[in-house]
Design a protein around this motif. Structure first.
Motif, PDB file in Angstrom:
ATOM      1  N   HIS A  69      45.008  33.773  48.500  1.00 50.75           N
ATOM      2  CA  HIS A  69      44.931  33.794  46.951  1.00 50.75           C
ATOM      3  C   HIS A  69      43.723  34.758  46.649  1.00 50.75           C
ATOM      4  O   HIS A  69      42.908  34.928  47.175  1.00 50.75           O
ATOM      5  N   ILE A  70      44.331  35.496  45.514  1.00 53.18           N
ATOM      6  CA  ILE A  70      43.476  36.710  45.211  1.00 53.18           C
ATOM      7  C   ILE A  70      43.316  36.390  43.670  1.00 53.18           C
ATOM      8  O   ILE A  70      44.140  36.367  42.727  1.00 53.18           O
ATOM      9  N   CYS A  71      42.125  36.717  43.121  1.00 51.80           N
ATOM     10  CA  CYS A  71      41.642  36.798  41.883  1.00 51.80           C
ATOM     11  C   CYS A  71      40.974  38.297  41.372  1.00 51.80           C
ATOM     12  O   CYS A  71      40.191  38.563  42.609  1.00 51.80           O
ATOM     13  N   THR A  72      41.181  38.965  40.491  1.00 49.28           N
ATOM     14  CA  THR A  72      40.631  40.104  40.146  1.00 49.28           C
ATOM     15  C   THR A  72      40.197  40.134  38.872  1.00 49.28           C
ATOM     16  O   THR A  72      41.022  39.601  37.762  1.00 49.28           O
ATOM     17  N   ASN A 108      40.611  33.892  48.400  1.00 48.88           N
ATOM     18  CA  ASN A 108      40.631  32.522  48.951  1.00 48.88           C
ATOM     19  C   ASN A 108      39.355  31.588  48.573  1.00 48.88           C
ATOM     20  O   ASN A 108      38.853  30.842  49.250  1.00 48.88           O
ATOM     21  N   GLY A 109      39.173  31.787  47.013  1.00 47.23           N
ATOM     22  CA  GLY A 109      38.122  31.219  46.550  1.00 47.23           C
ATOM     23  C   GLY A 109      36.643  31.485  46.609  1.00 47.23           C
ATOM     24  O   GLY A 109      35.657  31.121  46.468  1.00 47.23           O
ATOM     25  N   LYS A 110      36.486  32.827  47.525  1.00 42.97           N
ATOM     26  CA  LYS A 110      35.319  33.341  47.907  1.00 42.97           C
ATOM     27  C   LYS A 110      34.943  34.639  47.062  1.00 42.97           C
ATOM     28  O   LYS A 110      36.117  35.649  47.150  1.00 42.97           O
ATOM     29  N   PRO A 111      33.855  35.002  46.384  1.00 49.12           N
ATOM     30  CA  PRO A 111      33.707  36.115  45.769  1.00 49.12           C
ATOM     31  C   PRO A 111      33.281  37.130  46.702  1.00 49.12           C
ATOM     32  O   PRO A 111      32.465  37.036  47.788  1.00 49.12           O
ATOM     33  N   LEU A 112      33.784  38.495  46.507  1.00 57.80           N
ATOM     34  CA  LEU A 112      33.453  39.540  47.116  1.00 57.80           C
ATOM     35  C   LEU A 112      32.411  40.367  46.442  1.00 57.80           C
ATOM     36  O   LEU A 112      31.797  40.311  45.441  1.00 57.80           O
ATOM     37  N   VAL A 113      31.736  41.424  47.085  1.00 57.64           N
ATOM     38  CA  VAL A 113      30.938  42.213  46.557  1.00 57.64           C
ATOM     39  C   VAL A 113      31.224  42.737  45.107  1.00 57.64           C
ATOM     40  O   VAL A 113      32.516  43.604  45.296  1.00 57.64           O
ATOM     41  N   LEU A 128      37.279  34.986  33.703  1.00 63.17           N
ATOM     42  CA  LEU A 128      37.049  33.771  34.105  1.00 63.17           C
ATOM     43  C   LEU A 128      35.763  33.388  34.547  1.00 63.17           C
ATOM     44  O   LEU A 128      35.138  34.114  35.480  1.00 63.17           O
ATOM     45  N   SER A 129      35.190  32.214  34.445  1.00 70.74           N
ATOM     46  CA  SER A 129      34.009  31.604  35.034  1.00 70.74           C
ATOM     47  C   SER A 129      34.078  31.445  36.501  1.00 70.74           C
ATOM     48  O   SER A 129      35.392  31.258  36.984  1.00 70.74           O
ATOM     49  N   ARG A 130      33.192  31.229  37.485  1.00 71.54           N
ATOM     50  CA  ARG A 130      33.173  30.969  38.745  1.00 71.54           C
ATOM     51  C   ARG A 130      34.063  29.613  38.878  1.00 71.54           C
ATOM     52  O   ARG A 130      35.038  29.452  39.745  1.00 71.54           O
ATOM     53  N   LYS A 131      33.464  28.602  37.829  1.00 72.33           N
ATOM     54  CA  LYS A 131      34.280  27.423  38.135  1.00 72.33           C
ATOM     55  C   LYS A 131      35.536  27.368  37.746  1.00 72.33           C
ATOM     56  O   LYS A 131      36.639  26.664  38.487  1.00 72.33           O
ATOM     57  N   GLU A 132      35.912  28.050  36.886  1.00 68.27           N
ATOM     58  CA  GLU A 132      37.428  28.296  36.427  1.00 68.27           C
ATOM     59  C   GLU A 132      38.177  28.947  37.511  1.00 68.27           C
ATOM     60  O   GLU A 132      39.491  28.431  37.694  1.00 68.27           O
ATOM     61  N   ILE A 133      37.729  30.182  38.055  1.00 69.64           N
ATOM     62  CA  ILE A 133      38.428  30.743  39.190  1.00 69.64           C
ATOM     63  C   ILE A 133      38.583  29.568  40.521  1.00 69.64           C
ATOM     64  O   ILE A 133      39.777  29.700  41.063  1.00 69.64           O
ATOM     65  N   ASN A 167      38.861  26.469  40.177  1.00 68.64           N
ATOM     66  CA  ASN A 167      40.029  25.283  39.812  1.00 68.64           C
ATOM     67  C   ASN A 167      41.179  26.265  39.820  1.00 68.64           C
ATOM     68  O   ASN A 167      42.206  25.420  40.223  1.00 68.64           O
ATOM     69  N   VAL A 168      41.408  27.151  39.495  1.00 68.21           N
ATOM     70  CA  VAL A 168      42.676  28.124  39.713  1.00 68.21           C
ATOM     71  C   VAL A 168      43.021  28.060  41.279  1.00 68.21           C
ATOM     72  O   VAL A 168      44.306  28.018  41.557  1.00 68.21           O
ATOM     73  N   PHE A 169      42.195  28.329  42.129  1.00 64.90           N
ATOM     74  CA  PHE A 169      42.399  28.469  43.669  1.00 64.90           C
ATOM     75  C   PHE A 169      42.692  27.279  44.182  1.00 64.90           C
ATOM     76  O   PHE A 169      43.473  27.106  44.802  1.00 64.90           O
ATOM     77  N   HIS A 170      42.083  25.941  43.356  1.00 67.40           N
ATOM     78  CA  HIS A 170      42.650  24.707  43.916  1.00 67.40           C
ATOM     79  C   HIS A 170      43.887  24.299  43.319  1.00 67.40           C
ATOM     80  O   HIS A 170      43.963  23.096  43.417  1.00 67.40           O
ATOM     81  N   GLY A 171      44.326  24.959  42.372  1.00 71.53           N
ATOM     82  CA  GLY A 171      45.672  24.458  41.852  1.00 71.53           C
ATOM     83  C   GLY A 171      45.768  23.848  40.637  1.00 71.53           C
ATOM     84  O   GLY A 171      46.612  23.609  40.057  1.00 71.53           O
ATOM     85  N   SER A 172      44.616  23.848  39.907  1.00 64.18           N
ATOM     86  CA  SER A 172      44.778  23.395  38.385  1.00 64.18           C
ATOM     87  C   SER A 172      44.987  24.441  37.524  1.00 64.18           C
ATOM     88  O   SER A 172      45.265  25.621  37.544  1.00 64.18           O
ATOM     89  N   PHE A 173      45.592  23.801  36.335  1.00 65.24           N
ATOM     90  CA  PHE A 173      46.474  24.755  35.434  1.00 65.24           C
ATOM     91  C   PHE A 173      45.417  25.117  34.253  1.00 65.24           C
ATOM     92  O   PHE A 173      44.633  24.435  33.823  1.00 65.24           O
ATOM     93  N   LEU A 174      45.291  26.470  34.182  1.00 66.32           N
ATOM     94  CA  LEU A 174      44.626  26.922  33.052  1.00 66.32           C
ATOM     95  C   LEU A 174      45.238  27.943  32.381  1.00 66.32           C
ATOM     96  O   LEU A 174      46.187  29.062  32.651  1.00 66.32           O
TER      97      LEU A 174
END
Length: 208
Positions: A117-120, A134-139, A188-193, A195-202
């Motif tokens: 799972h990727i967020c940018t 996968n729900g973990k922030p990179l540098v 998105l905030s840390r919490k929102e990201i 939530n998306v990783f865990h499958g919540s709809f935003l």
């Protein structure tokens, strides 16, 4: 209602045809795009009605591939501007974000092959870009402070655009599955990201 039924029919026909030709998709809820082979033609074109330049965004999706070579994950080109917004995987655990043809690279620990799972996200006012894998922030890195990403894009999955809506190279093509793709015009905030990783709809503002 008729337009939505047409979109579903196009998706069904295109999957059966192994995505031999591009098709436009506007509603991504619950969609899984399968790219079964290396190709210079197979791709998905995403439709958005983005009328104003982007100064912030977050993009999230799931991908599954056993490729170890470099490939494009998300290609956003504006007229006359290649790599206006590009997410590219260089190799296992190495991700590159291009904004206005300028790039930053981030590294993650990954099991291979396995779904990811990727967020940018990127913020123009600070230039800060960040990957989450996968729900973990990179540098976090910085690029294109004060820049605006052009509107009226061509957005392509499965290929890297060498020109506006075309110029594909099979050696940069994606082979695998992409799903749960959403894009917002904010960071998105840390919490929102999470939530998306865990499958919540935003509710998505650009692509959903």
């Amino acid at each position: 209602p008729q337009a939505k039924n047409t979109d579903k029919l196009l998706l069904w026909v295109s999957v059966l045809a192994s995505l031999l030709e591009a098709f436009a998709q506007t509603d991504l809820t619950g969609k899984v795009f399968v790219f079964p082979r290396e190709s210079s033609t197979d791709h998905v074109t995403l439709t958005t009605h983005l009328e104003k330049p982007l100064q912030n965004f977050t993009l999230c999706f799931r991908a599954y591939s056993d490729l170890s070579r470099a490939y494009s994950l998300f290609s956003y080109n504006a007229q006359g501007k290649d790599n206006e917004l590009l997410i590219f995987k260089e190799t296992v655990g190495v991700y590159t974000l291009y904004i206005g043809r300028t790039k930053v690279t981030a590294k993650a620990m990954e099991d291979f092959p396995s779904p990811v799972h990727i967020c940018t996200s990127w913020e123009s006012s600070s230039g800060i870009a960040e990957f989450w894998v996968n729900g973990k922030p990179l540098v976090r890195k910085g690029l294109r402070w004060g820049y605006s990403v052009e509107a009226h894009p061509k957005i392509v999955l499965g290929q890297e655009q060498g020109s506006y809506g075309g110029g594909f190279d099979s050696k940069q093509s994606f082979v695998g599955e992409i799903a749960d793709l959403y894009m917002w015009d904010s960071v998105l905030s840390r919490k929102e990201i999470l939530n998306v990783f865990h499958g919540s709809f935003l509710t998505s503002t650009i692509l959903d």
